[in-house]
Design an enzyme around this catalytic site. Structure first.
Site, PDB file in Angstrom:
ATOM      1  CG  HIS A  14      -1.678   1.168   1.099  1.00 15.04           C
ATOM      2  ND1 HIS A  14      -2.032   2.099   2.209  1.00 15.04           N
ATOM      3  CD2 HIS A  14      -2.952   1.652   0.239  1.00 15.04           C
ATOM      4  CE1 HIS A  14      -2.928   2.865   2.042  1.00 15.04           C
ATOM      5  NE2 HIS A  14      -3.227   2.687   0.891  1.00 15.04           N
ATOM      6  CG  ASN A  67      -6.397   4.323   4.523  1.00 16.37           C
ATOM      7  OD1 ASN A  67      -6.303   5.616   4.433  1.00 16.37           O
ATOM      8  ND2 ASN A  67      -6.016   3.796   3.182  1.00 16.37           N
TER       9      ASN A  67
HETATM   10  N1  LIG Z   1      -5.622   7.273  -5.192  1.00 16.25           N
HETATM   11  C1  LIG Z   1      -5.118   6.949  -3.885  1.00 16.25           C
HETATM   12  O1  LIG Z   1      -4.988   7.909  -3.243  1.00 16.25           O
HETATM   13  C2  LIG Z   1      -4.835   5.741  -3.746  1.00 16.25           C
HETATM   14  C3  LIG Z   1      -3.758   5.764  -2.747  1.00 16.25           C
HETATM   15  C4  LIG Z   1      -3.358   4.401  -2.211  1.00 16.25           C
HETATM   16  C5  LIG Z   1      -3.805   3.133  -2.952  1.00 16.25           C
HETATM   17  N2  LIG Z   1      -4.637   3.403  -4.059  1.00 16.25           N
HETATM   18  C6  LIG Z   1      -5.127   2.310  -4.702  1.00 16.25           C
HETATM   19  O2  LIG Z   1      -4.504   2.182  -5.982  1.00 16.25           O
HETATM   20  C7  LIG Z   1      -5.301   1.521  -6.940  1.00 16.25           C
HETATM   21  C8  LIG Z   1      -5.126   2.552  -8.404  1.00 16.25           C
HETATM   22  O3  LIG Z   1      -5.784   3.804  -7.767  1.00 16.25           O
HETATM   23  P1  LIG Z   1      -5.630   5.061  -8.762  1.00 16.25           P
HETATM   24  O4  LIG Z   1      -6.036   6.170  -7.707  1.00 16.25           O
HETATM   25  O5  LIG Z   1      -4.297   5.145  -9.218  1.00 16.25           O
HETATM   26  O6  LIG Z   1      -6.697   5.017  -9.786  1.00 16.25           O
HETATM   27  P2  LIG Z   1      -6.890   5.538 -11.160  1.00 16.25           P
HETATM   28  O7  LIG Z   1      -8.416   5.342 -11.548  1.00 16.25           O
HETATM   29  O8  LIG Z   1      -6.197   6.879 -11.401  1.00 16.25           O
HETATM   30  O9  LIG Z   1      -5.813   4.479 -12.298  1.00 16.25           O
HETATM   31  C9  LIG Z   1      -6.360   3.229 -12.496  1.00 16.25           C
HETATM   32  C10 LIG Z   1      -5.747   3.121 -13.865  1.00 16.25           C
HETATM   33  O10 LIG Z   1      -6.071   1.748 -14.224  1.00 16.25           O
HETATM   34  C11 LIG Z   1      -6.475   1.556 -15.599  1.00 16.25           C
HETATM   35  N3  LIG Z   1      -7.089   0.376 -15.768  1.00 16.25           N
HETATM   36  C12 LIG Z   1      -8.320   0.209 -15.963  1.00 16.25           C
HETATM   37  N4  LIG Z   1      -8.593  -1.228 -16.248  1.00 16.25           N
HETATM   38  C13 LIG Z   1      -7.510  -1.691 -16.378  1.00 16.25           C
HETATM   39  C14 LIG Z   1      -6.917  -3.059 -16.327  1.00 16.25           C
HETATM   40  N5  LIG Z   1      -7.865  -4.274 -16.693  1.00 16.25           N
HETATM   41  N6  LIG Z   1      -5.750  -3.456 -16.353  1.00 16.25           N
HETATM   42  C15 LIG Z   1      -5.073  -2.417 -15.991  1.00 16.25           C
HETATM   43  N7  LIG Z   1      -5.162  -1.140 -15.917  1.00 16.25           N
HETATM   44  C16 LIG Z   1      -6.418  -0.806 -15.870  1.00 16.25           C
HETATM   45  C17 LIG Z   1      -7.060   2.894 -15.800  1.00 16.25           C
HETATM   46  O11 LIG Z   1      -7.299   3.072 -17.174  1.00 16.25           O
HETATM   47  C18 LIG Z   1      -6.296   4.073 -14.944  1.00 16.25           C
HETATM   48  O12 LIG Z   1      -5.408   4.358 -15.639  1.00 16.25           O
HETATM   49  C19 LIG Z   1      -6.628   1.170  -6.448  1.00 16.25           C
HETATM   50  O13 LIG Z   1      -6.624   0.037  -6.072  1.00 16.25           O
HETATM   51  C20 LIG Z   1      -6.665   2.122  -5.381  1.00 16.25           C
HETATM   52  O14 LIG Z   1      -7.418   1.771  -4.229  1.00 16.25           O
HETATM   53  C21 LIG Z   1      -5.100   4.629  -4.522  1.00 16.25           C
END
Ligand SMILES: NC(=O)c1ccc[n+]([C@@H]2O[C@H](COP(=O)([O-])OP(=O)(O)OC[C@H]3O[C@@H](n4cnc5c(N)ncnc54)[C@H](O)[C@@H]3O)[C@@H](O)[C@H]2O)c1
Length: 334
Positions: free
Chosen positions: A136, A187
């Site tokens: 994470h 978290n």
């Molecule tokens: N945003 C935050 O603050 C945060 C912090 C820690 C963890 N996370 C976790 O990280 C992960 C990504 O979050 P994010 O904020 O970067 O989301 P995001 O929506 O910005 O990015 C996700 C990306 O994955 C792509 N995607 C869609 N379908 C896909 C597939 N089948 N295979 C590969 N890629 C695909 C999307 O096009 C997008 O670019 C999630 O699990 C989220 O919970 C997010």
């Protein structure tokens, strides 16, 4: 150019988290294969990655280490580690991990950056479950040092060790979370505080702006150098217990999310993106907060530092006035 002997890293998803994760490994000398299925997001990657180069004053040549793909298999071919940062949907993550299993060697470590979904569930149907681990990262992953490495019931100790070593070498501060529980550690702490903050605003004790001031100008001002366990030991557990005797029974214990939060969401008041959430956001204000946060975090990144010393110097308190010697009152931090 990637450094000799550096293992290849695969990254799944080039969104908010994925592009920063790709960057930090490239900056640490690894070749990186980045899979992003959406053409418009792929097209935006060079600009977003170049913005990080500019923020850090890094050598733009390091971006040549990141190869972007529209297919999963070539992106992860030959990778020693794959970090999945796709949308937060369990069926999607399970499908991606199933694809990964057939695309990489059995010993390739498969890490999910899920915020809340246990890696136990993501890796449930895989043959080699000992190499599935939660990692994470915190947003923005290239700026916030911490990575929680979450060991599930099936993850081997060797996989946890290798993942922590890799992250340490890339300049991150990994911590080992020994149980795959919702919210992991960070978290849970953050949301425990948010629960009380929302309840205070809902009860009319203060407004949302005051909550932010209390945290930023109060205990938050020292939190980066004085964690809650250190602070409790500093003031003494007898005092901590005395305060807990008065306070704990009075803290919010609403079962489930607070109705005040539910009402905001139902009314479409989602925060910066809609111009109002817990606070109101006028033109330019949200961007000012976001960029202020990035500038602050990047100022804490020490250039050229790849590995943090194991025993960091602890700064407990500073004289309020430069040049004034510390007195016992300065270390009182309750
Ligand atoms: N945003 C935050 O603050 C945060 C912090 C820690 C963890 N996370 C976790 O990280 C992960 C990504 O979050 P994010 O904020 O970067 O989301 P995001 O929506 O910005 O990015 C996700 C990306 O994955 C792509 N995607 C869609 N379908 C896909 C597939 N089948 N295979 C590969 N890629 C695909 C999307 O096009 C997008 O670019 C999630 O699990 C989220 O919970 C997010």
């Amino acid at each position: 150019m990637s450094e000799p002997g550096k293992q290849k890293i695969g990254v799944i998803g080039g969104g908010l988290m994925g592009h920063g994760i790709a960057y930090l490994f490239a900056a640490a000398g690894h070749p990186v294969g980045l899979f992003e299925p959406m053409a418009d997001i792929r097209a935006s990657l060079p600009k977003r990655l170049a913005a990080i180069v500019e923020l850090f004053g890094d050598n733009p040549a390091l971006l040549q280490q990141i190869e972007t793909y529209d297919q999963l298999a070539p992106a992860v071919k030959g990778a020693a580690f794959v970090f999945e940062a796709a949308p937060e949907k369990l069926p999607l993550k399970q499908k991606i991990f199933a694809e990964l299993e057939s695309a990489v060697a059995p010993e390739t470590i498969l890490a999910s950056n899920s915020s809340a979904i246990p890696s136990t569930d993501i890796g449930r149907d895989l043959k080699h479950r000992e190499r599935v681990v939660g990692t994470h990262f915190w947003n923005p992953p290239h700026l916030v040092p911490l990575v929680e490495v979450i060991q599930n019931d099936k993850t081997s100790d060797a996989v946890v060790r290798a993942t922590m070593n890799l992250l340490r070498q890339a300049g991150k501060v990994p911590v080992h979370v020994r149980r795959d529980i919702p919210g992991f550690v960070g978290n849970r702490l953050q949301h425990a505080m948010k629960r009380e903050a929302i309840a205070l605003v809902a009860a009319g004790v203060c407004d949302a702006e005051t909550i932010d001031t209390v945290v930023k100008e109060g205990f938050g001002a020292r939190t980066a150098v004085l964690g809650p366990m250190e602070q409790s030991d500093l003031v003494g557990l007898n005092l901590t217990l005395d305060i807990a005797e008065v306070l704990i029974a009075d803290l919010d214990r609403t079962a489930g999310p607070h109705p005040f939060l539910r009402e905001k969401v139902a009314a479409g008041k989602l925060g910066m993106k809609t111009g109002e959430g817990l606070r109101k956001w006028g033109p330019g204000e949200a961007e000012a907060v976001r960029s202020g946060c990035h500038v602050f975090l990047s100022s804490r990144r020490k250039p050229g530092r790849k590995v943090r010393p194991k025993t960091a110097t602890r700064h407990i308190a500073r004289p309020a006035t430069p040049g004034r010697a510390l007195t016992p009152a300065d270390s009182r931090t309750d």
